[in-house]
Motif scaffolding. Sequence first.
Motif, PDB file in Angstrom:
ATOM      1  N   SER A  87       4.027  54.809  36.875  1.00 12.69           N
ATOM      2  CA  SER A  87       2.796  55.382  37.391  1.00 12.69           C
ATOM      3  C   SER A  87       3.028  56.775  37.924  1.00 12.69           C
ATOM      4  O   SER A  87       4.126  57.119  38.364  1.00 12.69           O
ATOM      5  CB  SER A  87       2.237  54.526  38.541  1.00 12.69           C
ATOM      6  N   GLY A 147       3.880  49.861  36.642  1.00 12.96           N
ATOM      7  CA  GLY A 147       2.666  50.421  36.057  1.00 12.96           C
ATOM      8  C   GLY A 147       1.433  49.638  36.479  1.00 12.96           C
ATOM      9  O   GLY A 147       1.536  48.582  37.110  1.00 12.96           O
ATOM     10  N   ASP A 168      -0.885  42.512  42.427  1.00  9.73           N
ATOM     11  CA  ASP A 168      -0.090  41.293  42.458  1.00  9.73           C
ATOM     12  C   ASP A 168       0.148  40.951  43.923  1.00  9.73           C
ATOM     13  O   ASP A 168       1.006  41.529  44.571  1.00  9.73           O
ATOM     14  CB  ASP A 168       1.236  41.543  41.730  1.00  9.73           C
ATOM     15  N   GLY A 203      -2.501  46.179  50.867  1.00 13.88           N
ATOM     16  CA  GLY A 203      -3.606  46.739  50.106  1.00 13.88           C
ATOM     17  C   GLY A 203      -4.390  47.818  50.829  1.00 13.88           C
ATOM     18  O   GLY A 203      -5.519  48.118  50.452  1.00 13.88           O
ATOM     19  N   ARG A 247      -5.024  44.472  45.838  1.00 14.11           N
ATOM     20  CA  ARG A 247      -3.637  44.437  45.408  1.00 14.11           C
ATOM     21  C   ARG A 247      -3.582  43.805  44.034  1.00 14.11           C
ATOM     22  O   ARG A 247      -4.224  42.786  43.790  1.00 14.11           O
ATOM     23  CB  ARG A 247      -2.792  43.603  46.382  1.00 14.11           C
ATOM     24  N   LYS A 258       8.268  50.619  46.186  1.00 17.52           N
ATOM     25  CA  LYS A 258       7.890  49.202  46.237  1.00 17.52           C
ATOM     26  C   LYS A 258       7.630  48.631  44.859  1.00 17.52           C
ATOM     27  O   LYS A 258       7.934  47.487  44.588  1.00 17.52           O
ATOM     28  CB  LYS A 258       6.591  49.037  47.046  1.00 17.52           C
ATOM     29  N   TYR A 259       7.029  49.426  43.981  1.00 19.02           N
ATOM     30  CA  TYR A 259       6.618  48.904  42.684  1.00 19.02           C
ATOM     31  C   TYR A 259       7.488  49.430  41.550  1.00 19.02           C
ATOM     32  O   TYR A 259       7.056  49.512  40.413  1.00 19.02           O
ATOM     33  CB  TYR A 259       5.129  49.175  42.460  1.00 19.02           C
ATOM     34  N   SER A 311      -5.985  53.218  50.031  1.00 21.47           N
ATOM     35  CA  SER A 311      -7.335  53.551  50.490  1.00 21.47           C
ATOM     36  C   SER A 311      -7.261  54.560  51.633  1.00 21.47           C
ATOM     37  O   SER A 311      -8.115  55.442  51.745  1.00 21.47           O
ATOM     38  CB  SER A 311      -8.122  52.298  50.891  1.00 21.47           C
TER      39      SER A 311
HETATM   40  P1  ADP Z   1      -0.060  47.762  49.197  1.00 17.08           P
HETATM   41  O1  ADP Z   1       0.154  47.706  50.661  1.00 17.08           O
HETATM   42  O2  ADP Z   1      -0.351  46.423  48.586  1.00 17.08           O
HETATM   43  O3  ADP Z   1       1.019  48.505  48.476  1.00 17.08           O
HETATM   44  P2  ADP Z   1      -1.838  49.958  48.431  1.00 17.08           P
HETATM   45  O4  ADP Z   1      -3.255  50.198  48.833  1.00 17.08           O
HETATM   46  O5  ADP Z   1      -0.859  51.008  48.777  1.00 17.08           O
HETATM   47  O6  ADP Z   1      -1.447  48.550  49.060  1.00 17.08           O
HETATM   48  O7  ADP Z   1      -1.806  49.691  46.873  1.00 17.08           O
HETATM   49  C1  ADP Z   1      -2.740  48.797  46.309  1.00 17.08           C
HETATM   50  C2  ADP Z   1      -2.145  48.114  45.098  1.00 17.08           C
HETATM   51  O8  ADP Z   1      -1.969  49.051  44.041  1.00 17.08           O
HETATM   52  C3  ADP Z   1      -0.765  47.530  45.348  1.00 17.08           C
HETATM   53  O9  ADP Z   1      -0.828  46.223  45.866  1.00 17.08           O
HETATM   54  C4  ADP Z   1      -0.166  47.534  43.954  1.00 17.08           C
HETATM   55  O10 ADP Z   1      -0.579  46.392  43.251  1.00 17.08           O
HETATM   56  C5  ADP Z   1      -0.810  48.740  43.304  1.00 17.08           C
HETATM   57  N1  ADP Z   1       0.087  49.929  43.334  1.00 17.08           N
HETATM   58  C6  ADP Z   1       0.108  50.921  44.239  1.00 17.08           C
HETATM   59  N2  ADP Z   1       1.033  51.855  43.939  1.00 17.08           N
HETATM   60  C7  ADP Z   1       1.632  51.422  42.807  1.00 17.08           C
HETATM   61  C8  ADP Z   1       2.680  51.940  41.974  1.00 17.08           C
HETATM   62  N3  ADP Z   1       3.311  53.101  42.252  1.00 17.08           N
HETATM   63  N4  ADP Z   1       3.025  51.218  40.870  1.00 17.08           N
HETATM   64  C9  ADP Z   1       2.401  50.054  40.579  1.00 17.08           C
HETATM   65  N5  ADP Z   1       1.413  49.526  41.320  1.00 17.08           N
HETATM   66  C10 ADP Z   1       1.028  50.188  42.418  1.00 17.08           C
END
Ligand code: ADP
Length: 273
Positions: free
Chosen positions: A248, A193, A210, A221, A208, A164-165, A225
């Motif tokens: 990351s 990142g 962004d 988000g 989250r 996703k990221y 957790s």
């Molecule tokens: P979401 O459903 O928004 O992905 P998560 O709890 O899994 O919720 O993650 C929380 C937030 O952490 C995400 O919204 C994102 O901003 C950040 N995040 C999680 N994993 C990554 C990653 N591999 N790279 C960048 N940002 C991440």
Amino acid sequence: STARIPQLSGNDEISDLARQFNGMLDQIQQYIEQQKQFVGDVSHELRTPIAVIQGHLQLLNRWGKDDPEVLAESLAAATQETARMNNLIEEMLQLTRAEQVEIKTVHEQTNVQAVISQSVDNIQMLHQDFAIQADVELAPQTFVRMNRNHLEQIIIILLDNAVKYSAARKEVLLSADSDQQHVNIVVQDFGLGISPQDQQRIFDRFYRVDKARSRERGGNGLGLSIAFRLVKAYGGTLTVESVVDSGSQFKVSLPRDNGPISPENLPHQDDQS
Ligand code: ADP
């Protein structure tokens, strides 16, 4: 704040009891704050899809009956938002259950390699434009003592986030190794990142970095957790290392199961290895 027993400074039993009682009050207060926060977060999260559906209902009401384009678009949007709410509620239920009842840990012998390869296959299937690489340095008979589905859930959450990221480089690397005591699984991406400040909060519910990007990708988000709670419930750790615009790395470390191999895990006669 709530009523407290005046602080007693003595060393006697009554002073001791007073301190214990105040400690309990603090814990209850903290729990109430967490619950409030939770309800607030949930309401906030549900407001957006409801507003979107409301907007489209108004559109439909005004023009939709005569305009097939508006009709189609509004129905599609409403359907999508309903699915989003459904997902959100489902995950929230999971989370409250996990919070209130605690996670139901099941201590069964789980083969790490098997779960990794199944999870990687699943994510690869869903994202065929990505290269999901696995670099697993585990003996075939490496086990952890936990529920297989829980381990799969943890790995899927991390792989899913990595996809996703990600940015231009559509590559995700999962590596795994072990020592006497631990099994380590690292999921690495080369994407957006996470800044040091955000790294402290990403394991919180609903946090989250962004919101727009997370939402656009179906995120709410909760994933991290849930993963964090699961790992912790089995006595492991989940940590992050990350550099903005570079990528990351999420590392899961779980206690290794060195016990006797359960009958269902014994190699079959016809196995090649
Ligand atoms: P979401 O459903 O928004 O992905 P998560 O709890 O899994 O919720 O993650 C929380 C937030 O952490 C995400 O919204 C994102 O901003 C950040 N995040 C999680 N994993 C990554 C990653 N591999 N790279 C960048 N940002 C991440």
